[in-house]
Design an enzyme around this catalytic site. Structure first.
Site, PDB file in Angstrom:
ATOM      1  N   GLU A  43       0.842  -1.207   0.000  1.00  0.00           N
ATOM      2  CA  GLU A  43       0.000   0.000   0.000  1.00  0.00           C
ATOM      3  C   GLU A  43       0.867   1.245   0.000  1.00  0.00           C
ATOM      4  O   GLU A  43       1.822   1.350   0.778  1.00  0.00           O
ATOM      5  CB  GLU A  43      -0.905  -0.013   1.231  1.00  0.00           C
ATOM      6  CG  GLU A  43      -2.259   0.579   0.960  1.00  0.00           C
ATOM      7  CD  GLU A  43      -3.044  -0.210  -0.079  1.00  0.00           C
ATOM      8  OE1 GLU A  43      -3.155   0.294  -1.221  1.00  0.00           O
ATOM      9  OE2 GLU A  43      -3.528  -1.293   0.234  1.00  0.00           O
ATOM     10  N   LEU A 134     -12.300  -0.154  -4.095  1.00  0.00           N
ATOM     11  CA  LEU A 134     -12.260  -1.429  -4.821  1.00  0.00           C
ATOM     12  C   LEU A 134     -12.195  -1.189  -6.324  1.00  0.00           C
ATOM     13  O   LEU A 134     -12.338  -2.100  -7.121  1.00  0.00           O
ATOM     14  CB  LEU A 134     -13.472  -2.291  -4.461  1.00  0.00           C
ATOM     15  CG  LEU A 134     -13.590  -2.639  -2.969  1.00  0.00           C
ATOM     16  CD1 LEU A 134     -14.870  -3.414  -2.697  1.00  0.00           C
ATOM     17  CD2 LEU A 134     -12.379  -3.445  -2.507  1.00  0.00           C
ATOM     18  N   ASP A 181      -4.830  -0.479 -10.619  1.00  0.00           N
ATOM     19  CA  ASP A 181      -6.240  -0.856 -10.736  1.00  0.00           C
ATOM     20  C   ASP A 181      -6.562  -1.383 -12.129  1.00  0.00           C
ATOM     21  O   ASP A 181      -7.238  -2.391 -12.289  1.00  0.00           O
ATOM     22  CB  ASP A 181      -7.139   0.356 -10.454  1.00  0.00           C
ATOM     23  CG  ASP A 181      -6.860   0.958  -9.099  1.00  0.00           C
ATOM     24  OD1 ASP A 181      -6.148   0.309  -8.299  1.00  0.00           O
ATOM     25  OD2 ASP A 181      -7.346   2.076  -8.838  1.00  0.00           O
TER      26      ASP A 181
HETATM   27  P1  ADP Z   1     -13.333   3.927  -6.953  1.00  0.00           P
HETATM   28  O1  ADP Z   1     -12.436   3.849  -5.761  1.00  0.00           O
HETATM   29  O2  ADP Z   1     -14.563   3.103  -6.741  1.00  0.00           O
HETATM   30  O3  ADP Z   1     -12.632   3.626  -8.222  1.00  0.00           O
HETATM   31  P2  ADP Z   1     -13.488   6.549  -8.091  1.00  0.00           P
HETATM   32  O4  ADP Z   1     -13.846   7.840  -7.492  1.00  0.00           O
HETATM   33  O5  ADP Z   1     -12.135   6.365  -8.655  1.00  0.00           O
HETATM   34  O6  ADP Z   1     -13.828   5.435  -7.012  1.00  0.00           O
HETATM   35  O7  ADP Z   1     -14.502   6.246  -9.284  1.00  0.00           O
HETATM   36  C1  ADP Z   1     -15.898   6.272  -9.074  1.00  0.00           C
HETATM   37  C2  ADP Z   1     -16.611   6.855 -10.273  1.00  0.00           C
HETATM   38  O8  ADP Z   1     -16.570   5.926 -11.380  1.00  0.00           O
HETATM   39  C3  ADP Z   1     -18.073   7.083 -10.017  1.00  0.00           C
HETATM   40  O9  ADP Z   1     -18.304   8.341  -9.402  1.00  0.00           O
HETATM   41  C4  ADP Z   1     -18.656   7.017 -11.423  1.00  0.00           C
HETATM   42  O10 ADP Z   1     -18.465   8.227 -12.112  1.00  0.00           O
HETATM   43  C5  ADP Z   1     -17.810   5.953 -12.074  1.00  0.00           C
HETATM   44  N1  ADP Z   1     -18.436   4.625 -11.905  1.00  0.00           N
HETATM   45  C6  ADP Z   1     -17.902   3.546 -11.330  1.00  0.00           C
HETATM   46  N2  ADP Z   1     -18.762   2.500 -11.336  1.00  0.00           N
HETATM   47  C7  ADP Z   1     -19.886   2.935 -11.922  1.00  0.00           C
HETATM   48  C8  ADP Z   1     -21.153   2.356 -12.219  1.00  0.00           C
HETATM   49  N3  ADP Z   1     -21.447   1.086 -11.891  1.00  0.00           N
HETATM   50  N4  ADP Z   1     -22.063   3.115 -12.842  1.00  0.00           N
HETATM   51  C9  ADP Z   1     -21.788   4.390 -13.179  1.00  0.00           C
HETATM   52  N5  ADP Z   1     -20.621   5.003 -12.928  1.00  0.00           N
HETATM   53  C10 ADP Z   1     -19.674   4.291 -12.291  1.00  0.00           C
HETATM   54 MG    MG Z   2     -10.943   4.673  -8.919  1.00  0.00          MG
END
Ligand code: ADP
Ligand code: MG
Length: 394
Positions: A43, A134, A181
């Site tokens: 990490e 995640l 990722d």
């Molecule tokens: P994470 O840690 O989950 O990657 P991020 O902030 O990097 O968090 O990314 C999250 C963003 O990705 C959401 O705000 C959205 O814009 C997009 N996203 C991820 N999964 C989905 C989904 N199932 N449907 C729509 N948008 C999604």
């Molecule tokens: Mg992300």
């Protein structure tokens, strides 16, 4: 219920039904899926050119898609209950950071790499919790890349597509994420975690023994603090490297620093910066050690490495929080648990535990109420097995 690849069948059903509802059922759409991931260990090592050990999980992004005759990208998000569109020929970076930008950003990155793109109708869905660490974003990027590659008749090149996904997120969405990722979501093999060298981008599949379950423990806590703390930590690492380079010019990143060199250079360092480096230097050896432990089936050793990683992140890197400390402590109290640690950037989000596979459900049933008795947040625990990277379902 899930299929053999760990995808929830009800989720697929829902995404397909939404597609028919919004874009019509006249010709059957195709489906691309890509997994989220949990980082088992390593990490805050990625931006120090070091090692990480992510594992793709059964939670995934789903992109249901059908090509169009024009150059419009029209999307519907189930999570945001929204339909919107962009013109492929009008994309330019930076583009935006809403959900459609993750899809459009990949199309933009395809274009910028000279890869073909086609107008599409897409439904975006998934069950990777958003913003929990995640990596729902990389999952969405890689599912989109898989869809675009299928429509464009491209051979699937997971390493190239991981880089395209990262380019979309860095340049189009404007999020300065590392490469872990996208790699995990693209190159993972069924049954295996991925040891990734963030400098050379070499990967090695690491079998996760059948007797072990990886349990993701979402604390339910979400904090915006993570952004600024992340930048502070990165800057501290850079300052340490700048100082140690004067002692050993071969040092280009904390990856190159031995405990001996750090000791030798400590007088010239700010005490907080020194603490940060004292996390990164040993942490960087843990993914390789854990890969060895998993390979030889030594789950006790693997669990100990996870505990060590957590204490280091808590006490030296100072990116843990009350919720992450509590849930990992409760986890360690369970006899079925080999070890537990926070995962992701910190200050909330998820932790991960290595648990006896035959007692994983019981473990979840004990940890969740004990945590909720102290912290009133929508926490969730779920056991995972390693799944394959981005794929088409037909
Ligand atoms: P994470 O840690 O989950 O990657 P991020 O902030 O990097 O968090 O990314 C999250 C963003 O990705 C959401 O705000 C959205 O814009 C997009 N996203 C991820 N999964 C989905 C989904 N199932 N449907 C729509 N948008 C999604
Ligand atoms: Mg992300």
């Amino acid at each position: 219920m899930s299929d053999t690849t760990g995808i929830d069948l009800a989720l697929l059903e829902r995404a397909r039904a939404r597609f028919d509802e919004h874009f019509g059922a006249e010709t059957a759409p195709r489906v691309a899926v890509a997994p989220g991931r949990v980082n088992l260990i390593g990490e805050h090592t990625d931006y120090n050119d070091g090692f990480v050990l992510p594992m793709a999980i059964g939670r995934a992004a789903v992109v249901v898609f059908r090509p169009r005759d024009d150059r419009t990208l029209r999307g519907h998000s189930v999570a945001f209950d929204e339909t919107k569109s962009v013109e492929l020929d009008e994309l330019s970076a930076p583009g935006g950071d809403d959900w459609l930008s993750y899809v459009a950003g990949v199309a933009w990155a395809f274009e910028s790499e000279g890869l073909p793109t086609t107008g599409l109708d897409v439904v975006v869905d998934g069950d990777v919790p958003i913003g929990a660490g995640l990596s729902s974003s990389a999952a969405l990027e890689l599912a989109t890349a898989r869809a675009l590659a299928a429509v464009g008749g491209l051979d699937w090149d997971p390493v190239r597509m991981a880089k395209v996904g990262q380019k979309a997120e860095n340049q189009y969405v404007g999020m300065n994420c590392g490469i872990m990722d996208q790699f995990a979501s693209a190159v993972s093999e069924d049954g295996k975690a991925v040891l990734l060298d963030c400098r050379s981008l070499e990967t090695r599949p690491v079998p996760v023994p059948g007797g072990a379950a990886v349990v993701v423990m979402d604390t339910g806590a979400r904090r915006s603090l993570a952004g600024s703390a992340y930048n502070d930590r990165r800057a501290a690492c850079e300052r340490v490297v700048a100082h140690l380079t004067t002692l050993d010019p071969s040092v280009a990143a904390l990856r190159d620093v031995t405990p001996q060199l750090l000791e030798r250079g400590k007088d010239g360092l700010d005490p907080t910066d020194l603490k940060r480096a004292r996390h990164v230097v040993p942490e960087n050896t843990r993914p390789v050690k854990m890969a060895e432990a998993l390979k030889s089936g030594d789950l006790q050793a693997a669990g100990q490495l996870m505990n060590d990683s957590h204490y280091s992140l808590r006490d030296l890197y100072e990116v843990s929080c009350e919720e992450l400390d509590l849930i990992t402590e409760i986890a360690r109290e369970q006899p079925a648990c080999y070890g537990a640690r926070m995962t992701g950037a910190g200050f909330g989000g998820c932790a991960v535990a290595l648990v006896r596979a035959d007692r994983a459900e019981e473990f979840c049933d004990r940890v969740l109420p004990a945590y909720k008795a102290k912290i009133d947040l929508p926490a969730e625990l779920f056991p995972c097995r390693p799944v394959a990277g981005a794929r088409l379902l037909d």
